[in-house]
Design a protein around this motif. Structure first.
Motif, PDB file in Angstrom:
ATOM      1  N   CYS A   1     -23.463  -9.707  -5.330  1.00 23.05           N
ATOM      2  CA  CYS A   1     -24.551  -8.904  -5.912  1.00 23.05           C
ATOM      3  C   CYS A   1     -25.761  -8.875  -4.990  1.00 23.05           C
ATOM      4  O   CYS A   1     -26.395  -7.819  -4.817  1.00 23.05           O
TER       5      CYS A   1
ATOM      6  N   LEU B   1     -28.642  -9.009 -11.671  1.00 22.32           N
ATOM      7  CA  LEU B   1     -27.301  -9.581 -11.828  1.00 22.32           C
ATOM      8  C   LEU B   1     -27.109 -10.828 -10.971  1.00 22.32           C
ATOM      9  O   LEU B   1     -26.467 -11.795 -11.402  1.00 22.32           O
ATOM     10  N   SER B   2     -27.657 -10.826  -9.778  1.00 19.16           N
ATOM     11  CA  SER B   2     -27.524 -12.007  -8.915  1.00 19.16           C
ATOM     12  C   SER B   2     -28.217 -13.215  -9.539  1.00 19.16           C
ATOM     13  O   SER B   2     -27.692 -14.328  -9.464  1.00 19.16           O
TER      14      SER B   2
ATOM     15  N   PHE C   1     -28.734  -4.967  -9.245  1.00 20.17           N
ATOM     16  CA  PHE C   1     -27.972  -5.991  -8.528  1.00 20.17           C
ATOM     17  C   PHE C   1     -28.769  -7.271  -8.327  1.00 20.17           C
ATOM     18  O   PHE C   1     -28.203  -8.370  -8.366  1.00 20.17           O
TER      19      PHE C   1
END
Length: 174
Positions: A122, A84-85, A81
């Protein structure tokens, strides 16, 4: 007529300052997300010179130690995550610059705002999982510890990405 053109120039200058400010905060958010994800200072021991991050365990400035919980699914989810952020934040920045030069006047920056809000989501999921599993003492190896700057930077990025995302959704190109 002169007053109207002067007022129009003043409004354009205000919009330019607002866009520049949002752009600077967005770049700062991307940089802070990189730093917080890469640096191994999410939790810091009060007793020894030891810190723990998402990737390594650092003791005395030497970051060669592997995490004892490196194979746990929760940590892998946090890592995913956070990566992804970063990706969504960079995509949002590129989309914003693209929209700034190609979008017609009067339109809103919906795509930039939506992408930044996905980045915000995210960050929220990643840091919440980390807080639940590792920062609250369960997965923490040290009895006395505190949050490191990476953990704090991540929460700051959480706030900034939400504000930027909402501003993109509300903002109109003039």
């Amino acid at each position: 007529m002169i007053e109207f053109s002067s007022l129009l120039k003043h409004q354009k200058a205000k919009m330019l300052v607002l866009l520049a400010g949002i752009f600077v905060v967005h770049i700062a958010t991307v940089i802070m997300l990189f730093v917080s994800t890469i640096a191994n200072v999410w939790m810091v021991s009060d007793d020894t010179k030891t810190s723990v991050g998402l990737w390594k365990n650092c003791t005395g400035g030497n970051c060669d130690g592997a995490l004892s919980y490196a194979n746990e699914d929760a940590l892998k989810a946090v890592q995913a995550f956070m990566i992804l952020s970063i990706i969504f934040s960079v995509i949002s920045l590129v989309v914003f610059v693209f929209q700034l030069f190609t979008m017609e006047k009067g339109n809103r920056f919906f795509l930039s705002g939506a992408t930044m809000l996905v980045c915000w989501l995210c960050i929220m999921v990643g840091v919440s999982i980390y807080t639940h599993h590792y920062a609250s003492g369960y997965g923490n190896l040290y009895m006395k510890s505190h949050h490191g700057y990476s953990f704090i930077l991540t929460w700051i990025c959480f706030c900034f990405s939400f504000i930027i995302g909402i501003l993109y959704l509300v903002l109109r190109k003039k």
